[in-house]
Design a protein around this motif. Sequence first.
Motif, short mmCIF file in Angstrom:
data_model
loop_
_atom_site.label_atom_id
_atom_site.label_comp_id
_atom_site.label_asym_id
_atom_site.label_seq_id
_atom_site.Cartn_x
_atom_site.Cartn_y
_atom_site.Cartn_z
N ARG A 38 0.85 -1.19 0.00
CA ARG A 38 0.00 0.00 0.00
C ARG A 38 0.89 1.25 0.00
O ARG A 38 0.64 2.21 -0.71
CB ARG A 38 -0.91 -0.03 1.24
N ASP A 44 -4.72 -1.52 -3.98
CA ASP A 44 -6.02 -1.69 -3.32
C ASP A 44 -5.99 -3.12 -2.79
O ASP A 44 -6.17 -4.06 -3.56
CB ASP A 44 -7.12 -1.46 -4.35
N ARG A 46 -6.55 -6.58 -0.24
CA ARG A 46 -7.44 -7.37 0.62
C ARG A 46 -6.61 -8.51 1.19
O ARG A 46 -5.70 -9.01 0.53
CB ARG A 46 -8.58 -8.01 -0.17
N VAL A 55 -5.92 -11.65 12.24
CA VAL A 55 -7.05 -10.92 11.64
C VAL A 55 -7.27 -9.62 12.42
O VAL A 55 -7.45 -8.54 11.84
CB VAL A 55 -8.34 -11.78 11.64
N GLN A 56 -7.24 -9.73 13.74
CA GLN A 56 -7.43 -8.55 14.60
C GLN A 56 -6.35 -7.49 14.33
O GLN A 56 -6.64 -6.29 14.27
CB GLN A 56 -7.37 -8.94 16.08
N LEU A 59 -7.22 -5.71 11.14
CA LEU A 59 -8.34 -4.77 11.33
C LEU A 59 -7.85 -3.48 11.97
O LEU A 59 -8.23 -2.38 11.56
CB LEU A 59 -9.43 -5.40 12.21
N ALA A 60 -6.97 -3.61 12.96
CA ALA A 60 -6.48 -2.43 13.66
C ALA A 60 -5.59 -1.57 12.77
O ALA A 60 -5.41 -0.38 13.03
CB ALA A 60 -5.73 -2.85 14.92
N LYS A 61 -5.05 -2.19 11.71
CA LYS A 61 -4.22 -1.42 10.76
C LYS A 61 -5.06 -0.85 9.62
O LYS A 61 -4.51 -0.21 8.72
CB LYS A 61 -3.16 -2.34 10.15
N GLY A 62 -6.35 -1.14 9.62
CA GLY A 62 -7.19 -0.63 8.54
C GLY A 62 -7.11 -1.46 7.28
O GLY A 62 -7.47 -1.00 6.20
N ILE A 63 -6.65 -2.70 7.41
CA ILE A 63 -6.58 -3.59 6.25
C ILE A 63 -7.86 -4.43 6.18
O ILE A 63 -8.26 -5.02 7.18
CB ILE A 63 -5.34 -4.49 6.35
N SER A 64 -8.47 -4.47 5.01
CA SER A 64 -9.68 -5.28 4.86
C SER A 64 -9.28 -6.75 4.79
O SER A 64 -8.52 -7.15 3.91
CB SER A 64 -10.44 -4.88 3.60
N VAL A 65 -9.79 -7.51 5.74
CA VAL A 65 -9.34 -8.90 5.86
C VAL A 65 -10.51 -9.83 6.14
O VAL A 65 -11.42 -9.49 6.88
CB VAL A 65 -8.27 -9.01 6.99
N ILE A 66 -10.49 -10.98 5.50
CA ILE A 66 -11.51 -11.99 5.73
C ILE A 66 -10.89 -13.08 6.59
O ILE A 66 -9.84 -13.61 6.24
CB ILE A 66 -11.97 -12.63 4.40
N GLU A 67 -11.52 -13.40 7.71
CA GLU A 67 -11.08 -14.56 8.47
C GLU A 67 -11.53 -15.78 7.67
O GLU A 67 -12.72 -16.04 7.55
CB GLU A 67 -11.72 -14.58 9.87
#
Lengths: 203, 371
Positions: A38, A44, A46, A55-56, A59-67
């Motif tokens: 990035r 862009d 994912r 995963v957490q 999320l805290a870094k602002g990265i869109s992530v699917i568990e």
Amino acid sequence: MSLINENKDFGVIAELIPNNASVIDVGCNDGSLLEYLREYKNIDGRGMEIDQKKVQLCLAKGISVIEGDADTDLYDYPDKLFDYSILTYTLQATKSPKTVMQQLVRISKKAIISFPNFGHWKIGASLLLNRKMPVSKKLSYSWHETPNLHFCTINDFIDLCEELEIKIEKKGDLSNKKLSNFSGKNFLDSYFNEVGLFLVSKD
Amino acid sequence: MSENKIVTLAENEPLNLDGGGSLSKFKTAYTTYGKLNDKKNNSILVCHALTGDQYVASDHPITKKHGWWSMVVGPDKPIDTNKFFVICPNVIGGCMGSTGPKEINPENGKEFATDFPVITIADMVRAQKLLIDYLGIEKIFCVTGGSMGGMLVLEWLSKFPEMVHSAVPIATATNHSAQNIALNELARQSIMADPNWQSGNYYHSDKKPMKGLSVARMAAHISYLSKEALQSKFGRNLQDKNSLDYSFDADFQIESYLRHQGFTFVDRFDANSYLYITRAMDYFDVSSANNGSLIEAFKKTQSKILCVSFTSDWLYPTSENKKIVKVFNSLGLNVSFIEIETENGHDSFLLDEPKFFEAIKGFINSTFENL
């Protein structure tokens, strides 16, 4: 600036990806590769990650992530949704490397896949001389606790690509931070590269 | 702490409803926490579930209990009211001050009762949009909610995509399964089978459909918990006794617990509201305005989204939530998904689930920093 000189595998991977590409990192860990891409390539991005703690962190870094699980959850993406998919050091831990590879080249225009090369001379030597499963920096688990299910060599990977009609476009040499066009099996690579890294695609 | 506020909306133009008919000059009761900043880009709309209300983070005026999401919303909480302006309206059809069956119909000066129009989740969202307009907010930073609240979130993403920067739908679904509808029908039938329901005209009667509403709540409450949670909490333990009574009294702790849940619920909830809101949930299908296509329903959505499910939720299971994720993935949206491991069932989103809190906090704060 050439990212390939960065003291990281990330630089080699970044070199393969053009600016502003859409990228999915399968087994994205704490999201640091996506963050790196990035920052330097304005991608862009994912992620998909099986370990919830990681995963957490994403999320805290602002990265869109699917568990999710590479073996089961790649089916959810439509064909060629991403410009690039990345699978670093995860292939050998999947239940079905073959279907994961097929899914990667389906959901993205190009896939970057890296894995520990079980054909490396040190591994051969360890088996030959010590009669023990190899444990090294890159393969840090003992045989009884390893999450790795399907080890392969660089030559095995090349054969599987051929079987699946997946085109290998480029190969990477991580220890020398070098990328080159792929032109078939190569004695030096299969003996001396600790990690296989390839850029592949399938239309 | 926030004071309850009531505003009259649709004063000039009526709110047209999906089922035909309209509501004019309807009331919305709501609470707010924190301050709207100068850029007006820090608002979070919290949507409540079936039996929730606007008391998200302040003590409930009837039960005197803490707000239903007071662990999530407040100063230094996962949704930090030092930073965000939180808005929580009571849905229309509800019974805590927003226009609903127990409120006075301005046309005839009597309670609406069953003259209240059948409303939908989309109607509730249109009503909420009027509140957001009234508050002078053009773009909501984040819309969130669990269960029915999650349905409202999905409807917001579909109906007013340009007004939603990010969204967190929790433990929800794009529509109700036959099992969901069946459970709601059981609840409605138990209310209507109570002779004190009196076709809904009980507001001036000494007799209110408390038994029917109480049974409805008991049935629903079972669906909010998992088999494992019930078993580990109650098992076959007896209530204040050492042996079976061979009667129909509450011998087992679980019986006594459910009866308590039922009895206390009737003090704070209106039976007719229960009928209307469960109906809205059953009718909900976010794809219905788009020829049944979920892709069409969300094709204008650009929001950043986090979907959350809970492993032991069998009412809105992970599979239903993953369906939503799949649609957002297909559209190439910035969607994240996390499944929280817990034995607390559907109710998990209202309970102390630290990993759930961590996910919400991480998503909301990082999204705000990248605004």
